[in-house]
Design an enzyme around this catalytic site. Structure first.
Site, PDB file in Angstrom:
ATOM      1  N   LYS A   1     -24.453  50.852 -35.816  1.00 29.67           N
ATOM      2  CA  LYS A   1     -25.775  50.397 -35.350  1.00 29.67           C
ATOM      3  C   LYS A   1     -26.661  49.951 -36.513  1.00 29.67           C
ATOM      4  CE  LYS A   1     -25.742  54.056 -31.835  1.00 29.67           C
ATOM      5  NZ  LYS A   1     -26.381  55.328 -31.467  1.00 29.67           N
TER       6      LYS A   1
ATOM      7  N   ARG B   1     -14.529  57.839 -47.665  1.00 23.53           N
ATOM      8  CA  ARG B   1     -13.798  56.631 -48.072  1.00 23.53           C
ATOM      9  C   ARG B   1     -14.493  55.445 -47.417  1.00 23.53           C
ATOM     10  NH1 ARG B   1      -7.388  55.648 -47.948  1.00 23.53           N
ATOM     11  NH2 ARG B   1      -7.661  56.809 -49.882  1.00 23.53           N
TER      12      ARG B   1
ATOM     13  N   HIS C   1     -10.894  56.203 -57.306  1.00 25.07           N
ATOM     14  CA  HIS C   1     -10.269  57.173 -56.404  1.00 25.07           C
ATOM     15  C   HIS C   1      -9.954  58.414 -57.259  1.00 25.07           C
ATOM     16  CE1 HIS C   1      -8.098  58.884 -53.187  1.00 25.07           C
ATOM     17  NE2 HIS C   1      -7.288  57.891 -52.862  1.00 25.07           N
TER      18      HIS C   1
ATOM     19  N   ARG D   1      -2.600  59.877 -46.311  1.00 27.53           N
ATOM     20  CA  ARG D   1      -2.484  60.982 -47.253  1.00 27.53           C
ATOM     21  C   ARG D   1      -3.823  61.613 -47.640  1.00 27.53           C
ATOM     22  NH1 ARG D   1       1.734  57.962 -47.553  1.00 27.53           N
ATOM     23  NH2 ARG D   1       0.216  56.299 -47.430  1.00 27.53           N
ATOM     24  N   THR D   2      -4.769  60.783 -47.993  1.00 20.42           N
ATOM     25  CA  THR D   2      -5.977  61.345 -48.597  1.00 20.42           C
ATOM     26  C   THR D   2      -6.739  62.200 -47.590  1.00 20.42           C
ATOM     27  OG1 THR D   2      -6.092  59.446 -50.059  1.00 20.42           O
ATOM     28  CG2 THR D   2      -8.072  60.800 -49.897  1.00 20.42           C
TER      29      THR D   2
HETATM   30  C1  NCD Z   1      -4.364  54.411 -52.278  1.00 24.00           C
HETATM   31  C2  NCD Z   1      -5.785  54.012 -51.945  1.00 24.00           C
HETATM   32  O1  NCD Z   1      -6.235  54.195 -50.807  1.00 24.00           O
HETATM   33  O2  NCD Z   1      -6.426  53.534 -52.861  1.00 24.00           O
HETATM   34  N1  NCD Z   1      -3.779  55.256 -51.334  1.00 24.00           N
HETATM   35  C3  NCD Z   1      -3.989  56.610 -51.430  1.00 24.00           C
HETATM   36  O3  NCD Z   1      -5.094  57.079 -51.329  1.00 24.00           O
HETATM   37  N2  NCD Z   1      -2.938  57.376 -51.712  1.00 24.00           N
HETATM   38  C4  NCD Z   1      -3.494  53.281 -52.662  1.00 24.00           C
HETATM   39  C5  NCD Z   1      -3.328  52.103 -51.759  1.00 24.00           C
HETATM   40  O4  NCD Z   1      -3.926  52.002 -50.686  1.00 24.00           O
HETATM   41  O5  NCD Z   1      -2.559  51.221 -52.128  1.00 24.00           O
END
Ligand code: NCD
Length: 321
Positions: A88, A109, A137, A58-59
């Site tokens: 590396k 991320r 997040h 999703r993100t």
């Molecule tokens: C979440 C995350 O990556 O923190 N997912 C997301 O971004 N929608 C929640 C999760 O991984 O459980």
């Protein structure tokens, strides 16, 4: 829009309603445009880089979809741990310097707490934290707020149950402080092993008054306006025995909903594992798929504000590109 232009988005600390509401208003406009297939793409020369060291559906995709809607060019590294010089031994600080010459905004991320901040420390373009280990997040918190506001029109006075892995869930850490700051009452629903970390609670003004702990979901379900379920974050456990002990702590079923109010809204950042039964999906109170779709307009609004992208929504839909 105040407070966003050329700023990195690393944490939700210090965010006010005055900062967040205009962004959510713009997201609502964008949502209408998406639904009505109105082209709000603008001629601009901005580019965005997604740099993901952890899995994501999703993100990353909603950020990239948001950028495409706005006419921003996208560079995507979905498997950055293997596909960049991090493999590396390159540091995040060196990477921050480099990526600043390739893109106008970087969305990262990473499994390590504080990774986005490290990248931002040397980057000369805004950095967006799309999840740093069990840290934060913040953009998920924005779309969560958008979804709650869309359902209730306000946040003030809502009783919100946060359920599941409150110790490792970064979405919880970013969202909790905003819910408290914006006037919600919180019920923290978790076994002791998964409780909200004290360090997180201590930094939230009014937390002692606003957050109540209740490990039994069934006891509080009827009192909730919003139930925010979360996955037990297997990948964050050092001790797999602890994970095995708590992994099935909660499972929300269709039958449980007989004891919930009609106006309850069930949210989940997704992905789910077993904590929400599929039989819940068809209930009108289940809003997690709508919530995840809200990631696109919300992230469009954020990118607009950070880059100050001219857009037809701002110009009453009639302005030039
Ligand atoms: C979440 C995350 O990556 O923190 N997912 C997301 O971004 N929608 C929640 C999760 O991984 O459980």
């Amino acid at each position: 829009m105040e407070g966003w232009y050329q700023s990195s988005v690393l944490s939700t600390i210090g965010w006010s309603l005055e900062k967040v509401n205009p962004l959510l208003d713009l997201a609502a406009e964008y949502k209408k445009c998406i639904e009505q297939k109105i082209d709000i793409g603008t001629k601009n020369r901005f580019s965005a880089l997604t740099l993901f060291f952890e899995p994501s559906t999703r993100t990353r995709l909603s950020f990239e979809s948001a950028a495409h809607h706005l006419g921003i060019k996208v560079m995507s590294v979905a498997n950055a741990a293997n596909d960049t010089s991090a493999k590396k031994g390159e540091t995040l600080e060196d990477m921050g310097r480099m990526v600043s010459s390739y893109a106008d905004v970087v969305i990262i991320r990473h499994p390590e707490l504080g990774a986005a901040r490290r990248l931002a420390s040397s980057a000369t373009v805004p950095v967006i934290n799309a999840g740093d280990g069990a840290g934060e997040h913040p953009t998920q918190a924005l779309l969560d707020l958008f979804t709650i506001r869309e359902a209730f029109g306000t946040l003030k006075g809502l009783r919100v149950g946060l359920c599941g892995d409150l110790v490792n869930g970064r979405t919880i850490h970013s969202l909790l402080r905003l819910l408290v700051a914006f006037g919600c009452d919180i019920v923290a629903i978790s076994p002791e092993e998964l409780a909200i970390p004290k360090e997180v609670l201590q930094k939230i003004p009014r937390a002692a008054d606003a957050v109540r702990v209740e490990p039994d979901l069934r006891k509080v379900l009827a009192q909730l306006d919003v139930l925010y379920m979360t996955r037990v974050q297997k990948e964050r456990f050092h001790d797999i025995e602890v994970y095995e002990k708590v992994k099935n702590a909660y499972r929300l079923t269709r039958e449980d909903l007989d004891h919930a109010s009609d106006h309850l809204r069930i949210l989940h950042p997704l992905p789910r594992v077993d904590e929400v039964a599929e039989s819940v999906d068809g209930d009108p109170r289940a809003r997690y798929f709508v919530q995840s779709a809200n990631g696109v307009p919300t992230r469009m609004a954020l990118l607009t504000a950070i880059l100050d992208i001219p857009n037809r929504v701002h110009a009453g839909m009639s302005g030039p590109d």
